[in-house]
Scaffold this motif. Structure first.
Motif, PDB file in Angstrom:
ATOM      1  N   CYS A 250      -0.722   3.182  -2.711  1.00  0.00           N
ATOM      2  CA  CYS A 250      -1.739   2.311  -3.563  1.00  0.00           C
ATOM      3  C   CYS A 250      -1.423   2.464  -4.944  1.00  0.00           C
ATOM      4  O   CYS A 250      -2.046   2.635  -5.895  1.00  0.00           O
ATOM      5  CB  CYS A 250      -3.043   2.664  -3.244  1.00  0.00           C
TER       6      CYS A 250
ATOM      7  N   SER B 193      -6.652   3.805   2.915  1.00  0.00           N
ATOM      8  CA  SER B 193      -5.903   2.366   2.797  1.00  0.00           C
ATOM      9  C   SER B 193      -4.844   2.250   3.618  1.00  0.00           C
ATOM     10  O   SER B 193      -4.527   1.388   4.312  1.00  0.00           O
ATOM     11  CB  SER B 193      -5.464   2.228   1.366  1.00  0.00           C
TER      12      SER B 193
ATOM     13  N   LEU C  30       0.779  -1.095   0.043  1.00  0.00           N
ATOM     14  CA  LEU C  30       0.126   0.089   0.034  1.00  0.00           C
ATOM     15  C   LEU C  30       0.608   1.296  -0.028  1.00  0.00           C
ATOM     16  O   LEU C  30       0.588   2.096  -0.664  1.00  0.00           O
ATOM     17  CB  LEU C  30      -0.770   0.038   1.258  1.00  0.00           C
TER      18      LEU C  30
ATOM     19  N   ARG D 188      -5.734   8.321  -0.167  1.00  0.00           N
ATOM     20  CA  ARG D 188      -5.651   7.081   0.286  1.00  0.00           C
ATOM     21  C   ARG D 188      -5.186   6.984   1.596  1.00  0.00           C
ATOM     22  O   ARG D 188      -4.832   5.865   2.092  1.00  0.00           O
ATOM     23  CB  ARG D 188      -4.959   6.063  -0.695  1.00  0.00           C
TER      24      ARG D 188
END
Length: 261
Positions: free
Chosen positions: A78, A169, A18, A92
């Motif tokens: 990401c 994320s 990520l 994110r």
């Protein structure tokens, strides 16, 4: 002296990367703050970034949150390059900074609604998200309270709620327990550890070694370089130390890089 980054063990199942940092360098004038840092955080992984004061943790977080650009290297969130697509990359990320950034005179809910609007969340969608995060963190009954009426621990929980509101994320926690009592520190850490089950990747920066005991991996940053990384038990074994705290002290005092067994 040159410190090389030690290789940690691979994660089972090779979860999605990520957050990826490659060769990141940053200097302030003639003073280097980061000297070619490489790190990654995978889905569902809790990574503790340990370093003494002045190690470069704050500089790294400033780069990861887009406050400054690196002099060299690459940051991807990401898959989105922070330089090329900063809005997508930052969208994110959720972050709790060391210094509190809530409006003390607004209610808990008003603070969260303001943040929701910044992320394009409005109306019933925003209120559903707010209901969810407040319920998860045990703050439902405090939603109408002004932030200044909350304890330090609950203020931090509101900041965590705000960071999670847009369902990021990656969660960045920058010395987030500074100023909290031991019970509040532990509670905040426990709340963040539960996020692993949701697939969120967490990078938790601290100089407090006990906060890293439950991490999947520990990264040791010293004088702008990663001098070691691995599971807590690996760093303890590699240094021949009785505890992670002793291993950390050895790693940040030594001029030799340590590679986990």
């Amino acid at each position: 002296m040159n410190h090389s980054v030690a290789g940690g063990t691979a994660l089972t199942g090779e979860a999605e990367v990520l957050l990826s940092v490659r060769g990141v360098r940053k200097s302030y004038g003639a003073r280097p703050a980061l000297k070619g840092v490489d790190l990654e955080v995978r889905a569902g992984e809790f990574v503790a970034l340990l370093g003494p004061n002045g190690a470069g943790k704050s500089t790294l977080f400033q780069l990861l949150t887009g406050l400054f650009n690196a002099d060299a290297g690459e940051v991807r969130v990401c898959g989105q390059d922070m330089r090329v697509a900063p809005v997508r990359a930052l969208g994110r990320i959720g972050v709790v900074f060391q210094q509190m950034t809530l409006d003390l005179d607004l209610s808990v809910e008003a603070n969260l609604l303001f943040h929701a609007r910044l992320h394009g969340l409005a109306g019933a969608r925003a209120r559903t998200r707010i209901d969810d995060v407040l319920g998860r963190l045990g703050l439902t009954e405090r939603r109408g309270d002004r932030v200044r009426e909350l304890s330090g621990g609950n203020r931090r929980k509101v900041e965590l709620a705000r960071a999670l509101l847009h369902q990021p994320s990656v969660l960045l926690m920058d010395e987030a327990t500074v100023g909290l009592d031991p019970a509040s520190r532990r509670h905040l850490l426990d709340e963040v550890l539960t996020l692993r089950a949701t697939g969120v990747g967490v990078l938790w920066a601290s100089h407090l070694v006990d906060e890293a005991e439950a991490a999947d991996r520990v990264l040791v940053l010293h004088k702008g370089e990663l001098v070691a990384q691995g599971a807590p038990v690996e760093l303890v074994a590699a240094t021949g130390s009785p505890t992670l705290a002793a291993a950390f002290l050895q790693l940040t005092a030594s001029t030799q890089a340590v590679e986990p067994a």
